[in-house]
Every structure is written in structure tokens, then in C-alpha cells.
Design an enzyme around this catalytic site. Structure first.
Site, PDB file in Angstrom:
ATOM      1  N   GLY A   1       0.838  -1.204   0.000  1.00 16.48           N
ATOM      2  CA  GLY A   1       0.000   0.000   0.000  1.00 16.48           C
ATOM      3  C   GLY A   1       0.871   1.252   0.000  1.00 16.48           C
ATOM      4  O   GLY A   1       0.613   2.209  -0.744  1.00 16.48           O
TER       5      GLY A   1
ATOM      6  N   ASP B   1       4.807  -9.181   8.239  1.00 15.66           N
ATOM      7  CA  ASP B   1       4.129 -10.275   7.521  1.00 15.66           C
ATOM      8  C   ASP B   1       5.031 -11.025   6.536  1.00 15.66           C
ATOM      9  O   ASP B   1       4.655 -12.098   6.057  1.00 15.66           O
ATOM     10  CB  ASP B   1       2.906  -9.730   6.765  1.00 15.66           C
ATOM     11  CG  ASP B   1       1.909  -9.046   7.690  1.00 15.66           C
ATOM     12  OD1 ASP B   1       1.928  -9.351   8.897  1.00 15.66           O
ATOM     13  OD2 ASP B   1       1.126  -8.214   7.207  1.00 15.66           O
TER      14      ASP B   1
ATOM     15  N   ARG C   1      -1.707 -11.136   8.378  1.00 13.47           N
ATOM     16  CA  ARG C   1      -2.732 -10.760   7.390  1.00 13.47           C
ATOM     17  C   ARG C   1      -3.077 -11.976   6.537  1.00 13.47           C
ATOM     18  O   ARG C   1      -3.487 -12.980   7.086  1.00 13.47           O
ATOM     19  CB  ARG C   1      -2.253  -9.591   6.529  1.00 13.47           C
ATOM     20  CG  ARG C   1      -3.382  -8.708   6.018  1.00 13.47           C
ATOM     21  CD  ARG C   1      -2.861  -7.594   5.158  1.00 13.47           C
ATOM     22  NE  ARG C   1      -2.156  -6.585   5.902  1.00 13.47           N
ATOM     23  CZ  ARG C   1      -2.707  -5.485   6.393  1.00 13.47           C
ATOM     24  NH1 ARG C   1      -3.986  -5.259   6.221  1.00 13.47           N
ATOM     25  NH2 ARG C   1      -2.010  -4.596   7.061  1.00 13.47           N
TER      26      ARG C   1
HETATM   27  O1  F6P Z   1       0.634  -5.866   8.329  1.00  9.93           O
HETATM   28  C1  F6P Z   1       0.932  -6.001   9.674  1.00  9.93           C
HETATM   29  C2  F6P Z   1      -0.294  -6.400  10.431  1.00  9.93           C
HETATM   30  O2  F6P Z   1       0.027  -6.483  11.802  1.00  9.93           O
HETATM   31  C3  F6P Z   1      -0.956  -7.682   9.961  1.00  9.93           C
HETATM   32  O3  F6P Z   1      -0.278  -8.819  10.433  1.00  9.93           O
HETATM   33  C4  F6P Z   1      -2.343  -7.486  10.493  1.00  9.93           C
HETATM   34  O4  F6P Z   1      -3.289  -8.202   9.723  1.00  9.93           O
HETATM   35  C5  F6P Z   1      -2.568  -6.018  10.313  1.00  9.93           C
HETATM   36  O5  F6P Z   1      -1.295  -5.412  10.314  1.00  9.93           O
HETATM   37  C6  F6P Z   1      -3.395  -5.391  11.393  1.00  9.93           C
HETATM   38  O6  F6P Z   1      -3.658  -4.071  11.029  1.00  9.93           O
HETATM   39  P1  F6P Z   1      -4.383  -3.017  11.995  1.00  9.93           P
HETATM   40  O7  F6P Z   1      -3.289  -2.385  12.820  1.00  9.93           O
HETATM   41  O8  F6P Z   1      -4.999  -2.042  11.089  1.00  9.93           O
HETATM   42  O9  F6P Z   1      -5.325  -3.767  12.854  1.00  9.93           O
END
Ligand code: F6P
Length: 299
Positions: free
Chosen positions: A83, A106, A150
Site C-alpha cells: 500500500g 508479515d 494478514r
Molecule cells: O501488516 C501487519 C499487520 O500487523 C498484519 O499482520 C495485520 O493483519 C494487520 O497489520 C493489522 O492491522 P491493523 O493495525 O490495522 O489492525
């Protein structure tokens, strides 16, 4: 390529707080080498981070370019994943030199074998899972431990092997068969195993309902633990500090050399850079051999 020492004397460095959101809000600070003293051992980020819907729009990107011009910014190093790279690409199209650094726990950026943060996350998760295993053995329970990632199963794969899990569930290999897991738990219990550790990836999820069903089917107390955000914090490991330092210096070097729209990676045993467009089109998945080993070890 121009040497780091010679170039660093001429460059002026600014920090943009809260990512693209901070850029649009002109949250820009002057930085020098003292700004980063005493932070190498700290988790999190001194600059902060934020999601920014406005930056995804053409108007938002135009405004970001105006801010860059206003503050005399001619190059930006963006730390993040896909992103963040799309945003970097947009800035590059508008004439701002951009370089991406792979920063995500990730490990799901295809052009690189390593992403900054992964090693700290897996070590944090591994230690937490060891602790859950202690209580699992003491109470003779089954434990489902959900790790982040993720849609990618790298954290689950690494921890599954490193923690000696009895079952490892990965979204990339989604052949989830609850009956097979139940049979495995019952068979292990008959053979005297006191615990049963299931590492479940976030991309599969539903650990709490899975625990309820497994307990009902096996008669063995089953608990779910979702490790969550603890995996994104804490003092970075040596490997993360090392890769972040080298990749950061590499990014500064190539931006000074006038390169733009590139992403830094570590691949085939060396640090290198890729066109962002090409990097975004690459795909990556769990290596088959490593997956097979994880399955063999967990039986
Ligand atoms: O990309 C890093 C991560 O921690 C993923 O493992 C997880 O799905 C996501 O970010 C969580 O994002 P947020 O902080 O928006 O809940």
C-alpha cells in the site's frame, strides 16, 4: 554509486510524521544525526504511522506534491508494504523521487526474502507460545494460538516449526480439515502427549470458535490465545537492526544517486533494488519444501 560519507555531508533530512497523512498536514520536522540517537533498541516508530484515505485520491496526491515543493523535499523514503509503495509510485509520477523500504512483520513483499520487523515478531511470538505451552502441558489442554500475518502464513510457518506445534494452519495451504485435527489430538493423547499446540494463522482466523468445537469433539479442554499486537512491538532483534540499518543506508545511497520509483530488497544473498511497478507485480508463496517439513515435524 556516490559514497555514503561524501553525500551525507550535503543532504538535508526531514522527517514526515504519521506517513502520508502527516505529509498532507505538513507535519514535517527537521532531522539530523542526533534525532536518531538512542532509538536503535526501541520498538515502534518515532515518526508515527497512520492510514490515509485522502492520499489515495488524485487531489490528495497533487496536494502532497505541493507540500513537497513547499518544504524543498525532492526525495522521499517510504517504509512499509504494498500500500505504501503504491503511494510512493504516485509521488514518483509527479516528479518526487521515491524509494520504498520493506517494513512489515508479515514477510509478504514478493521482491525481497526479508522484511524489516519479521524477525522481532517471530521471536516475540515464539517466546509467548513457549509460555502458553507451559500452561497447556500443566493443565493437559489443547491450545490454539493465533499469530498475525494478514493473508500470509510466514509467521505461522516459522513459529509452527520453532515451537514444535502439533498442527500448523496456513492460509496459503488452506485444506483445513477439523476432523483430521481432532483425530490427531485424540491419537496424541492416547500416546501420552500432555499438550497439543495448534498454530493458526490470522488469515484463517476463527480460533475461538475452533477451540469450542474441538473441545466438544475431543472432550479435552481447549483454549484459544490470539497473540495480536504484541507481535508488532518490543525491542528489535539484532537481525532486524542489522537489515534496517543496511537497507536504510542503501535507500539513502540510491536516492542520492538520482534513482526513483525503486524498492530495496534482499534477494539471492544480496541487497538490491527493484522497480516498484515490477515489485508490485511479483508474487510470493510459502516454499513447498519448507511447508512439507513443517507438516512432517508436526506429526
Ligand atoms: O501488516 C501487519 C499487520 O500487523 C498484519 O499482520 C495485520 O493483519 C494487520 O497489520 C493489522 O492491522 P491493523 O493495525 O490495522 O489492525
Amino acid at each position: 554509486m556516490e559514497s555514503w560519507r561524501r553525500r551525507s555531508k550535503r543532504s538535508t533530512v526531514k522527517g514526515i510524521l504519521r506517513g502520508y497523512m502527516g505529509l498532507l498536514n505538513e507535519e514535517i520536522i527537521d532531522m539530523d544525526k542526533h534525532s536518531v540517537s538512542d532509538i536503535i533498541q526501541r520498538g515502534g516508530t518515532i515518526l508515527g504511522t497512520a492510514r490515509c484515505a485522502e492520499f489515495k485520491t488524485e487531489e490528495g496526491q497533487q496536494r502532497a506534491v505541493e507540500v513537497c515543493h513547499k518544504f524543498g523535499i525532492d526525495g522521499i523514503v517510504v517504509i512499509g508494504g504494498d500500500g505504501s509503495y503504491r503511494g510512493a509510485q504516485a509521488l514518483s509520477r509527479h516528479g518526487i523521487n521515491t524509494i520504498g523500504l520493506p517494513g512489515t512483520i508479515d514477510l509478504d513483499i514478493a521482491c525481497t526474502d526479508y522484511t524489516i520487523g519479521f524477525d522481532t515478531a517471530i521471536n516475540t511470538a515464539m517466546q509467548a507460545i513457549d509460555k502458553v505451552r507451559d500452561t497447556s502441558s500443566s493443565h493437559e489442554r489443547c491450545s490454539i494460538i493465533e499469530v498475525m500475518g494478514r493473508n500470509a502464513g510466514y509467521i505461522a510457518l516459522w513459529c509452527g516449526i520453532a515451537n514444535g506445534a502439533e498442527d500448523i494452519l496456513l492460509p496459503e495451504k488452506y485444506d483445513y480439515n477439523e476432523q483430521r485435527i481432532i483425530d490427531n489430538i485424540i491419537s496424541n493423547r492416547k500416546h501420552g502427549k500432555k499438550h497439543h499446540i495448534i498454530i493458526n494463522a490470522e488469515g484463517i482466523g476463527h480460533s475461538t470458535s475452533m477451540a469450542r468445537r474441538i473441545e466438544a469433539a475431543t472432550g479435552i479442554e481447549t483454549r484459544a490465545t490470539i497473540l495480536g499486537y504484541m507481535q508488532r512491538g518490543g525491542s528489535p532483534t539484532c537481525k532486524d537492526r542489522y537489515y534496517a540499518s543496511i537497507m536504510g543506508a542503501y535507500a539513502a545511497d540510491i536516492i542520492a544517486a538520482g534513482k526513483t520509483n525503486r524498492v530495496v530488497g534482499y534477494r539471492d544473498g544480496r541487497f538490491q533494488d527493484f522497480d516498484i511497478e515490477e515489485a508490485l507485480q511479483m508474487t510470493k508463496t510459502i516454499p513447498e519444501y519448507q511447508y512439507e517439513i513443517s507438516q512432517a515435524l508436526s506429526r
